[in-house]
Design a protein around this motif. Structure first.
Motif, PDB file in Angstrom:
ATOM      1  N   SER A   1      30.588  44.607  42.368  1.00 17.86           N
ATOM      2  CA  SER A   1      31.824  44.162  42.743  1.00 17.86           C
ATOM      3  C   SER A   1      32.703  44.070  41.715  1.00 17.86           C
ATOM      4  O   SER A   1      33.705  44.462  41.549  1.00 17.86           O
ATOM      5  CB  SER A   1      32.020  43.209  43.822  1.00 17.86           C
ATOM      6  OG  SER A   1      31.265  43.402  45.003  1.00 17.86           O
ATOM      7  N   ILE A   2      32.350  43.243  40.634  1.00 14.16           N
ATOM      8  CA  ILE A   2      33.072  43.311  39.379  1.00 14.16           C
ATOM      9  C   ILE A   2      33.286  44.231  38.773  1.00 14.16           C
ATOM     10  O   ILE A   2      34.560  45.009  38.252  1.00 14.16           O
ATOM     11  CB  ILE A   2      32.490  42.113  38.251  1.00 14.16           C
ATOM     12  CG1 ILE A   2      32.370  40.749  38.921  1.00 14.16           C
ATOM     13  CG2 ILE A   2      32.915  42.339  37.079  1.00 14.16           C
ATOM     14  CD1 ILE A   2      31.617  39.704  38.165  1.00 14.16           C
ATOM     15  N   LEU A   3      32.195  45.238  38.511  1.00 13.10           N
ATOM     16  CA  LEU A   3      32.583  46.573  37.977  1.00 13.10           C
ATOM     17  C   LEU A   3      33.325  47.500  38.867  1.00 13.10           C
ATOM     18  O   LEU A   3      34.006  48.187  38.313  1.00 13.10           O
ATOM     19  CB  LEU A   3      31.104  47.225  37.785  1.00 13.10           C
ATOM     20  CG  LEU A   3      30.417  46.553  36.802  1.00 13.10           C
ATOM     21  CD1 LEU A   3      28.667  47.339  36.816  1.00 13.10           C
ATOM     22  CD2 LEU A   3      30.849  46.467  35.294  1.00 13.10           C
ATOM     23  N   GLU A   4      33.349  47.442  40.100  1.00 15.95           N
ATOM     24  CA  GLU A   4      34.392  48.155  40.994  1.00 15.95           C
ATOM     25  C   GLU A   4      35.932  47.883  40.837  1.00 15.95           C
ATOM     26  O   GLU A   4      36.599  48.595  40.366  1.00 15.95           O
ATOM     27  CB  GLU A   4      34.040  48.073  42.417  1.00 15.95           C
ATOM     28  CG  GLU A   4      32.682  49.007  42.778  1.00 15.95           C
ATOM     29  CD  GLU A   4      32.502  49.207  44.417  1.00 15.95           C
ATOM     30  OE1 GLU A   4      33.334  48.881  45.069  1.00 15.95           O
ATOM     31  OE2 GLU A   4      31.407  49.429  44.632  1.00 15.95           O
ATOM     32  N   GLY A   5      36.028  46.580  40.693  1.00 18.90           N
ATOM     33  CA  GLY A   5      37.221  45.899  40.418  1.00 18.90           C
ATOM     34  C   GLY A   5      37.867  46.508  38.843  1.00 18.90           C
ATOM     35  O   GLY A   5      39.021  46.703  38.784  1.00 18.90           O
ATOM     36  N   ILE A   6      37.098  46.362  38.097  1.00 15.09           N
ATOM     37  CA  ILE A   6      37.517  46.969  36.765  1.00 15.09           C
ATOM     38  C   ILE A   6      37.558  48.191  36.744  1.00 15.09           C
ATOM     39  O   ILE A   6      38.672  48.785  36.444  1.00 15.09           O
ATOM     40  CB  ILE A   6      36.342  46.558  35.655  1.00 15.09           C
ATOM     41  CG1 ILE A   6      36.311  45.102  35.397  1.00 15.09           C
ATOM     42  CG2 ILE A   6      36.392  47.354  34.400  1.00 15.09           C
ATOM     43  CD1 ILE A   6      35.041  44.625  34.411  1.00 15.09           C
ATOM     44  N   TRP A   7      36.790  49.278  37.349  1.00 13.91           N
ATOM     45  CA  TRP A   7      36.979  50.618  37.577  1.00 13.91           C
ATOM     46  C   TRP A   7      38.334  51.072  38.260  1.00 13.91           C
ATOM     47  O   TRP A   7      38.888  51.705  37.634  1.00 13.91           O
ATOM     48  CB  TRP A   7      35.895  51.149  38.311  1.00 13.91           C
ATOM     49  CG  TRP A   7      35.898  52.558  38.651  1.00 13.91           C
ATOM     50  CD1 TRP A   7      36.689  53.541  39.512  1.00 13.91           C
ATOM     51  CD2 TRP A   7      35.375  53.585  37.720  1.00 13.91           C
ATOM     52  NE1 TRP A   7      36.730  54.546  39.461  1.00 13.91           N
ATOM     53  CE2 TRP A   7      35.816  54.971  38.228  1.00 13.91           C
ATOM     54  CE3 TRP A   7      34.542  53.697  36.658  1.00 13.91           C
ATOM     55  CZ2 TRP A   7      35.342  56.180  37.626  1.00 13.91           C
ATOM     56  CZ3 TRP A   7      34.269  54.876  35.855  1.00 13.91           C
ATOM     57  CH2 TRP A   7      34.635  56.163  36.284  1.00 13.91           C
ATOM     58  N   PHE A   8      38.868  50.216  39.354  1.00 12.49           N
ATOM     59  CA  PHE A   8      40.066  50.555  39.827  1.00 12.49           C
ATOM     60  C   PHE A   8      41.097  49.720  39.134  1.00 12.49           C
ATOM     61  O   PHE A   8      42.474  49.772  39.504  1.00 12.49           O
ATOM     62  CB  PHE A   8      39.830  50.242  41.231  1.00 12.49           C
ATOM     63  CG  PHE A   8      39.356  51.427  42.022  1.00 12.49           C
ATOM     64  CD1 PHE A   8      39.342  52.717  42.115  1.00 12.49           C
ATOM     65  CD2 PHE A   8      37.858  51.065  42.463  1.00 12.49           C
ATOM     66  CE1 PHE A   8      38.823  53.504  42.593  1.00 12.49           C
ATOM     67  CE2 PHE A   8      37.307  51.759  43.045  1.00 12.49           C
ATOM     68  CZ  PHE A   8      37.523  53.185  43.247  1.00 12.49           C
ATOM     69  N   GLY A   9      40.947  48.750  38.157  1.00  9.35           N
ATOM     70  CA  GLY A   9      41.912  47.900  37.555  1.00  9.35           C
ATOM     71  C   GLY A   9      42.758  46.872  38.495  1.00  9.35           C
ATOM     72  O   GLY A   9      43.869  46.621  38.224  1.00  9.35           O
ATOM     73  N   VAL A  10      41.943  46.352  39.513  1.00 10.62           N
ATOM     74  CA  VAL A  10      42.413  45.288  40.195  1.00 10.62           C
ATOM     75  C   VAL A  10      42.226  43.893  39.766  1.00 10.62           C
ATOM     76  O   VAL A  10      41.080  43.493  39.522  1.00 10.62           O
ATOM     77  CB  VAL A  10      41.924  45.618  41.702  1.00 10.62           C
ATOM     78  CG1 VAL A  10      42.589  44.639  42.702  1.00 10.62           C
ATOM     79  CG2 VAL A  10      42.391  46.927  41.924  1.00 10.62           C
ATOM     80  N   PRO A  11      43.380  43.226  39.424  1.00 11.41           N
ATOM     81  CA  PRO A  11      43.006  41.555  39.095  1.00 11.41           C
ATOM     82  C   PRO A  11      42.044  40.844  40.230  1.00 11.41           C
ATOM     83  O   PRO A  11      42.334  41.279  41.431  1.00 11.41           O
ATOM     84  CB  PRO A  11      44.413  41.004  39.070  1.00 11.41           C
ATOM     85  CG  PRO A  11      45.269  42.196  38.843  1.00 11.41           C
ATOM     86  CD  PRO A  11      44.626  43.252  39.577  1.00 11.41           C
ATOM     87  N   MET A  12      41.331  40.170  39.750  1.00  8.44           N
ATOM     88  CA  MET A  12      40.603  39.122  40.744  1.00  8.44           C
ATOM     89  C   MET A  12      40.666  37.735  40.853  1.00  8.44           C
ATOM     90  O   MET A  12      40.935  37.046  39.857  1.00  8.44           O
ATOM     91  CB  MET A  12      38.758  39.681  40.333  1.00  8.44           C
ATOM     92  CG  MET A  12      38.535  41.078  40.391  1.00  8.44           C
ATOM     93  SD  MET A  12      36.835  41.145  40.297  1.00  8.44           S
ATOM     94  CE  MET A  12      36.841  42.568  38.786  1.00  8.44           C
ATOM     95  N   ALA A  13      40.325  37.245  41.877  1.00  5.08           N
ATOM     96  CA  ALA A  13      40.069  35.705  41.981  1.00  5.08           C
ATOM     97  C   ALA A  13      38.520  35.626  42.364  1.00  5.08           C
ATOM     98  O   ALA A  13      38.100  36.103  43.304  1.00  5.08           O
ATOM     99  CB  ALA A  13      41.090  35.175  43.155  1.00  5.08           C
ATOM    100  N   ALA A  14      37.948  34.598  41.523  1.00  8.02           N
ATOM    101  CA  ALA A  14      36.353  34.436  41.524  1.00  8.02           C
ATOM    102  C   ALA A  14      36.135  33.483  42.805  1.00  8.02           C
ATOM    103  O   ALA A  14      36.617  32.075  42.394  1.00  8.02           O
ATOM    104  CB  ALA A  14      36.078  34.033  40.170  1.00  8.02           C
ATOM    105  N   TRP A  15      35.036  33.627  43.683  1.00  9.12           N
ATOM    106  CA  TRP A  15      34.893  32.729  44.513  1.00  9.12           C
ATOM    107  C   TRP A  15      33.246  33.082  44.847  1.00  9.12           C
ATOM    108  O   TRP A  15      32.687  33.635  45.678  1.00  9.12           O
ATOM    109  CB  TRP A  15      35.512  32.903  45.781  1.00  9.12           C
ATOM    110  CG  TRP A  15      35.119  31.570  46.729  1.00  9.12           C
ATOM    111  CD1 TRP A  15      34.169  30.804  46.804  1.00  9.12           C
ATOM    112  CD2 TRP A  15      36.024  31.331  47.904  1.00  9.12           C
ATOM    113  NE1 TRP A  15      34.182  30.032  47.741  1.00  9.12           N
ATOM    114  CE2 TRP A  15      35.433  30.229  48.328  1.00  9.12           C
ATOM    115  CE3 TRP A  15      37.233  31.851  48.503  1.00  9.12           C
ATOM    116  CZ2 TRP A  15      35.873  29.600  49.772  1.00  9.12           C
ATOM    117  CZ3 TRP A  15      37.668  31.199  49.662  1.00  9.12           C
ATOM    118  CH2 TRP A  15      36.898  30.209  50.468  1.00  9.12           C
ATOM    119  N   PRO A  16      32.339  32.617  43.869  1.00 10.67           N
ATOM    120  CA  PRO A  16      31.014  33.011  43.938  1.00 10.67           C
ATOM    121  C   PRO A  16      30.311  32.202  44.978  1.00 10.67           C
ATOM    122  O   PRO A  16      30.842  31.182  45.446  1.00 10.67           O
ATOM    123  CB  PRO A  16      30.437  32.643  42.516  1.00 10.67           C
ATOM    124  CG  PRO A  16      31.314  31.409  42.134  1.00 10.67           C
ATOM    125  CD  PRO A  16      32.765  31.979  42.613  1.00 10.67           C
TER     126      PRO A  16
END
Length: 491
Positions: free
Chosen positions: A380-395
């Motif tokens: 999911s992190i890699l997909e977020g980076i691939w599409f350039g979408v900022p994230m909020a982390a909730w592991p």
């Protein structure tokens, strides 16, 4: 021309299967003399009909399968069915070793008796399949590990294994350590409590680190990352004596979308229509992975936060398996209202949607998506980076706390909901994150993440170039294929 075939063995987990399929396509697309046979294990199920890995594959990257990628479904003789067992996946893999040996012997025999001149070149093993190094050795071929998490996680686990074996360190003792610990490959010190639960539990740490020790016996480790994303952990791995060569060939992501399932195709269509009506970068997307789960109290806190924030939202909410079971979460269906506050769906109908399964790559790739609240699984992190979408982390579980810390503290690519939150199998934090805390994180994600958006935009462009000719991952993949070829010439 003589051809080489590799045996690729993933575990029957959604993220691992999808990544393995994408790796197979990447390899055969690069080397026209190479073919790959993927051996598929079956996940035990309480359902008498079982849970076939083919269902997951049909719904994912099957569209882009190469004709030189084939599948063999291994038999399930029921020798291991305890899904609540410690180190479940490692023990499941061990039970499948005889089936793998027979399947590969049959493949090799078929190649010898045909005119195709195909020769076995080696095994590419999932990160939980290190026990199958012995099977590869029995055929006289090298084994490689396909590591589906970060290079930082790889370096940390190998370091912990070394601390245990060479320095008699009680690694599980970090569970109760309040201090922050320095580890190679990380710029920031790590709180002991963010380590994966399998390391922190005395009853699981032994077999888990034994699995990593066997990585040292392999010919190389393929990692789903890229040099520009993790320069410091990769520098550590490439300079550490006694480790196999590391090949950072990522990002390996499923950006093709989902197909093959009429229900999911309909969900994709409906979600896309809804997103098309929203302003650009206005929607916060909440999705917590194929096994992400929250109890009802936490679900209600998320709902309250979304209603108070008044941001447009798309929330993938799923019913979990019992906490002592490993398996995919399920959709709530008509029972959705049972876990949401009274009237929530009606009051938020104008700004949000709650769905079950989510077409994650399609949503992240849509211009209306402006933020991603994620469990921080590495895919999911890699997909977020691939599409350039900022994230909020909730592991939630596995190595996600470590991924979240890396994303927030090391890379500056995400805001934080709660890094030390944990609903791991048999190891839970017992904490309910308040609606206020969730709301603040969402607000920071959607309104205050200018620097993160800039970094994400830059990394998005890099991630799409590293597998092009002369890119860092393109070079690493070429080095791996040269190693396979060199081994074949020696044989």
């Amino acid at each position: 021309m003589a051809q080489t075939f590799l045996v690729l063995i993933p575990i029957p987990g959604t993220g691992h299967l999808f990544s393995a399929v994408e790796l197979a396509n990447l390899l055969v697309g690069r080397d026209h003399s190479l073919s790959i046979t993927v051996l598929l294990m079956k996940l035990p199920s309480d359902n008498p009909k079982g849970e076939s890995p083919s269902a997951a594959l049909d719904a994912s990257a099957v569209q882009v399968l190469h004709p030189r990628v084939s599948f063999v479904y291994l038999p399930d003789d029921g020798t291991f069915r305890d899904m609540a067992a410690n180190n479940f996946y490692i023990r499941l893999v061990e039970s499948y070793c005889p089936h793998v040996s027979r399947a590969v012997a049959k493949l090799a025999s078929e190649c010898n008796s045909s005119s195709l001149q195909r020769r076995l070149g080696g095994f590419v093993l999932d990160m939980f399949c290190a026990s199958m190094v012995d099977v590869a050795n029995s055929f006289g071929v090298p084994s490689y590990i396909f590591f589906t998490s970060s290079s930082a996680m790889l370096g940390l686990m190998l370091h912990l294994q070394e601390l245990r074996d060479d320095h008699s360190k009680d690694v599980a003792g970090y569970r109760n350590s309040g201090e922050e610990l320095a580890f190679p490959g990380f710029a920031c010190p790590l709180p002991g409590k963010v380590l994966p639960a399998l390391v922190l539990r005395p009853e699981t740490v032994g077999l888990f680190l034994d699995n990593f020790r066997r990585f040292r016996e392999t010919r190389g480790i393929i990692v789903n990352t890229f040099l520009e994303l993790e320069p410091q952990p990769l520098k550590f791995l490439q300079s550490e004596p006694g480790l196999p060569k590391v090949y950072p060939v990522g990002p390996i992501v499923n950006v093709w979308g989902s197909s093959g399932d009429s229900t999911r195709t309909q969900v994709c269509h409906e979600v896309a229509k809804w997103l098309d009506r929203q302003p650009e970068a206005s929607v916060v997307f909440l999705c917590f992975g194929s096994m992400g789960r929250f109890d009802e109290d936490q679900v209600r806190e998320i709902a309250i936060a979304l209603e108070k924030c008044k941001y447009r939202f798309l929330w993938s909410l799923r019913r979990s398996q019992p906490k002592d079971k490993i398996g995919l979460s399920r959709d709530y269906g008509v029972d959705l209202r049972e876990v949401l506050p009274d009237g929530f769906l009606e009051r938020t109908a104008g700004i949000g949607r709650v769905i079950g399964w989510a077409p994650q790559s399609e949503i992240l790739g849509h211009p209306s998506t402006g933020g991603f609240v994620s469990h921080c699984g590495w895919n999911s992190i890699l997909e977020g980076i691939w599409f350039g979408v900022p994230m909020a982390a909730w592991p939630i579980y596995a190595e996600q706390q470590l991924n979240a810390l890396q994303l927030v503290k090391e890379m500056g690519l995400a805001t934080e909901v709660r890094i030390d939150y944990r609903r791991d199998f048999k190891m839970e934090s017992g904490v309910t994150v308040s609606s206020k805390e969730i709301g603040q994180a969402i607000q920071a994600l959607m309104e205050e993440s200018g620097e993160q958006r800039r970094k994400m935009g830059k990394l998005r462009d890099i991630s799409r170039n590293v597998q092009k000719e002369r890119g860092s991952s393109h070079v690493a993949l070429g080095e791996f294929l040269k190693d396979v070829s060199a081994n074949m010439k020696k044989a």
